[in-house]
Write a protein that holds these residues in place. Structure first.
Motif, mmCIF file in Angstrom:
data_model
loop_
_atom_site.group_PDB
_atom_site.id
_atom_site.type_symbol
_atom_site.label_atom_id
_atom_site.label_comp_id
_atom_site.label_asym_id
_atom_site.label_seq_id
_atom_site.Cartn_x
_atom_site.Cartn_y
_atom_site.Cartn_z
ATOM 1 N N GLN A 93 0.824 -1.188 0.000
ATOM 2 C CA GLN A 93 0.000 0.000 0.000
ATOM 3 C C GLN A 93 0.866 1.249 0.000
ATOM 4 O OE1 GLN A 93 -2.751 -0.105 3.233
ATOM 5 N NE2 GLN A 93 -4.006 -1.732 2.344
ATOM 6 N N PRO A 94 0.463 2.288 -0.714
ATOM 7 C CA PRO A 94 1.263 3.519 -0.731
ATOM 8 C C PRO A 94 1.209 4.235 0.613
ATOM 9 C CG PRO A 94 -0.799 3.842 -1.906
ATOM 10 C CD PRO A 94 -0.723 2.375 -1.572
ATOM 11 N N ILE A 95 2.258 4.966 0.911
ATOM 12 C CA ILE A 95 2.341 5.718 2.156
ATOM 13 C C ILE A 95 1.561 7.021 2.004
ATOM 14 C CG2 ILE A 95 3.894 6.849 3.789
ATOM 15 C CD1 ILE A 95 6.060 4.908 2.941
ATOM 16 N N GLU A 96 0.654 7.263 2.926
ATOM 17 C CA GLU A 96 -0.140 8.482 2.904
ATOM 18 C C GLU A 96 0.587 9.557 3.713
ATOM 19 O OE1 GLU A 96 -4.650 10.058 3.959
ATOM 20 O OE2 GLU A 96 -4.036 8.009 4.397
ATOM 21 N N ASP A 97 1.247 10.457 3.006
ATOM 22 C CA ASP A 97 2.061 11.492 3.642
ATOM 23 C C ASP A 97 1.237 12.760 3.812
ATOM 24 O OD1 ASP A 97 4.184 12.730 4.806
ATOM 25 O OD2 ASP A 97 5.257 13.143 2.943
ATOM 26 N N LYS A 98 0.156 12.633 4.590
ATOM 27 C CA LYS A 98 -0.718 13.779 4.836
ATOM 28 C C LYS A 98 -1.112 13.804 6.304
ATOM 29 C CE LYS A 98 -2.900 14.294 0.283
ATOM 30 N NZ LYS A 98 -4.198 14.309 -0.445
ATOM 31 N N PHE A 99 -1.307 14.998 6.806
ATOM 32 C CA PHE A 99 -1.841 15.148 8.152
ATOM 33 C C PHE A 99 -3.337 14.895 8.142
ATOM 34 C CE2 PHE A 99 2.056 17.716 8.450
ATOM 35 C CZ PHE A 99 2.603 17.144 9.586
ATOM 36 N N PRO A 100 -3.938 14.531 9.266
ATOM 37 C CA PRO A 100 -5.382 14.234 9.268
ATOM 38 C C PRO A 100 -6.242 15.408 8.837
ATOM 39 C CG PRO A 100 -4.333 13.369 11.256
ATOM 40 C CD PRO A 100 -3.302 14.202 10.557
ATOM 41 N N TRP A 101 -5.844 16.643 9.179
ATOM 42 C CA TRP A 101 -6.686 17.792 8.846
ATOM 43 C C TRP A 101 -6.580 18.190 7.369
ATOM 44 C CZ3 TRP A 101 -2.581 18.082 12.363
ATOM 45 C CH2 TRP A 101 -1.415 18.675 11.884
ATOM 46 N N GLU A 102 -5.627 17.622 6.655
ATOM 47 C CA GLU A 102 -5.501 17.939 5.243
ATOM 48 C C GLU A 102 -6.542 17.221 4.386
ATOM 49 O OE1 GLU A 102 -0.666 18.758 5.205
ATOM 50 O OE2 GLU A 102 -1.519 17.133 4.012
ATOM 51 N N ASN A 103 -7.170 16.182 4.917
ATOM 52 C CA ASN A 103 -8.204 15.449 4.179
ATOM 53 C C ASN A 103 -9.594 16.035 4.379
ATOM 54 O OD1 ASN A 103 -6.280 13.583 3.252
ATOM 55 N ND2 ASN A 103 -6.476 12.350 5.113
ATOM 56 N N ILE A 104 -9.720 17.080 5.188
ATOM 57 C CA ILE A 104 -11.017 17.687 5.459
ATOM 58 C C ILE A 104 -11.343 18.688 4.359
ATOM 59 C CG2 ILE A 104 -12.354 19.046 7.100
ATOM 60 C CD1 ILE A 104 -10.594 17.977 9.317
ATOM 61 N N THR A 105 -12.559 18.570 3.815
ATOM 62 C CA THR A 105 -13.042 19.508 2.812
ATOM 63 C C THR A 105 -14.109 20.397 3.440
ATOM 64 O OG1 THR A 105 -14.663 17.872 2.065
ATOM 65 C CG2 THR A 105 -12.546 17.945 0.909
ATOM 66 N N PHE A 106 -13.965 21.678 3.281
ATOM 67 C CA PHE A 106 -14.876 22.653 3.868
ATOM 68 C C PHE A 106 -15.889 23.095 2.806
ATOM 69 C CE2 PHE A 106 -10.945 22.918 6.274
ATOM 70 C CZ PHE A 106 -11.401 22.886 7.585
ATOM 71 N N ASN A 107 -17.183 22.931 3.149
ATOM 72 C CA ASN A 107 -18.267 23.320 2.262
ATOM 73 C C ASN A 107 -19.358 23.952 3.120
ATOM 74 O OD1 ASN A 107 -20.505 23.436 0.461
ATOM 75 N ND2 ASN A 107 -19.559 21.819 -0.781
#
Length: 303
Positions: free
Chosen positions: A48-62
């Motif tokens: 599996q690829p390494i997810e190099d993101k912080f948890p808050w970077e996956n949040i979308t604001f609408n």
């Protein structure tokens, strides 16, 4: 300077000798801090690829979706207050006491399938496929292909499962909501399968962190053919498992806080499968008087 000479030095000279550059170990690699080291690193399956993101970077604001969600939560909160004035779960006390049958899940439209999720060993690199759709007779139609060949990652040894599980019911503002089946003693299903054995698993609310993987399981044997079969399984027959392993310390199913129910296929028979479900409910069977079908461990026995 050797370590033996350093040990014989007085304390003042010992502190001064620390600044001796010959005693320090030099490293050719630069001192760097990994980005993922700042957060908790979960276990990752091989390949599996390494997810190099912080948890808050996956949040979308609408803004529009947020406003609709607030309206929905306040509507659920209003319904909770109104149901409490009527009785338990919005029913009167008389109807709640005299109730002998209750349909929990009934598949009568595409919106009823949104309460369920499907999964298979494809998530860990397997080759099994599972799909969920609405049947011709407004039923839940679960089908796919089972493959028990393990993925070639050098670590996984067993594979071959397909499952369907109900979602966790939520109250207003994403609070957990539980099913209270303490007034019933039997699980009632109307299914039509292809002759394969399935495993029914019921998850309850965990009071401790080490109980989050506990499931109460029992078998569902389908006979195949074009005819429907009514299956009634007493709750006293369900046994406690943890991550697929039957536990030695058994106890009855906690019916007051039921979270989800699921169906799992893992009979190691490669090939297509299908399971059609009309409804899932609970009932009260007065002829069944068994409390628990298995031996329980008595703690602190009387001498």
């Amino acid at each position: 300077m050797s370590l033996l000479k350093i040990a014989r030095l007085p304390p003042l000279k010992l502190l001064n000798s620390i600044h001796d550059p010959h005693l320090l170990l030099h490293s050719n690699a630069p001192l760097t801090v990994l980005r993922r080291a700042l957060s908790h690193n979960k276990y990752r399956r091989p390949g599996q690829p390494i997810e190099d993101k912080f948890p808050w970077e996956n949040i979308t604001f609408n803004f529009s979706k947020g406003l609709e969600r607030i309206k929905k939560n306040f509507k659920l909160l209003k319904q909770e207050f109104s149901d409490r004035w009527v009785g338990p779960e919005g029913k009167s006390i008389i109807n709640h006491m005299l109730e002998q049958n209750r349909v929990i899940w009934e598949f009568r439209g595409p919106e009823s399938l949104q309460e369920w999720t499907v999964s298979s060993d494809e998530m860990i690199g397997g080759q099994s496929k599972v799909y969920l759709k609405l049947g011709k007779n407004d039923t839940c139609f679960l089908y796919g292909t089972l493959c028990s060949a393990p993925p070639r990652d050098g670590e996984t040894r067993y594979s071959g499962y397909c499952a369907m599980r109900s979602k966790q019911p939520l109250a207003s503002f994403d609070r957990k909501k539980h099913y209270d089946w303490s007034s019933f003693n039997t699980l009632h299903l109307r299914v039509r399968g292809d002759g394969r054995p399935w495993m029914i698993s019921i998850a309850t609310e965990a009071y401790f962190s080490h109980q989050k993987d506990d499931l109460y399981s029992y078998f569902l044997y389908t006979r195949g053919g074009p005819y429907w079969q009514d299956v009634k399984i007493p709750f006293s027959k369900f046994f406690l498992t943890n991550r697929g392993r039957i536990q030695d310390d058994q106890h009855p199913l906690w019916l007051d806080k039921v979270n989800t129910i699921g169906f799992t296929l893992g009979d190691k028979v490669d090939g297509p499968f299908q399971l059609e479900i009309d409804f899932i409910g609970v009932c009260k069977d007065f002829a069944h008087t068994e409390d628990f079908a298995y031996e329980t461990c008595k703690r602190n026995p009387e001498v």
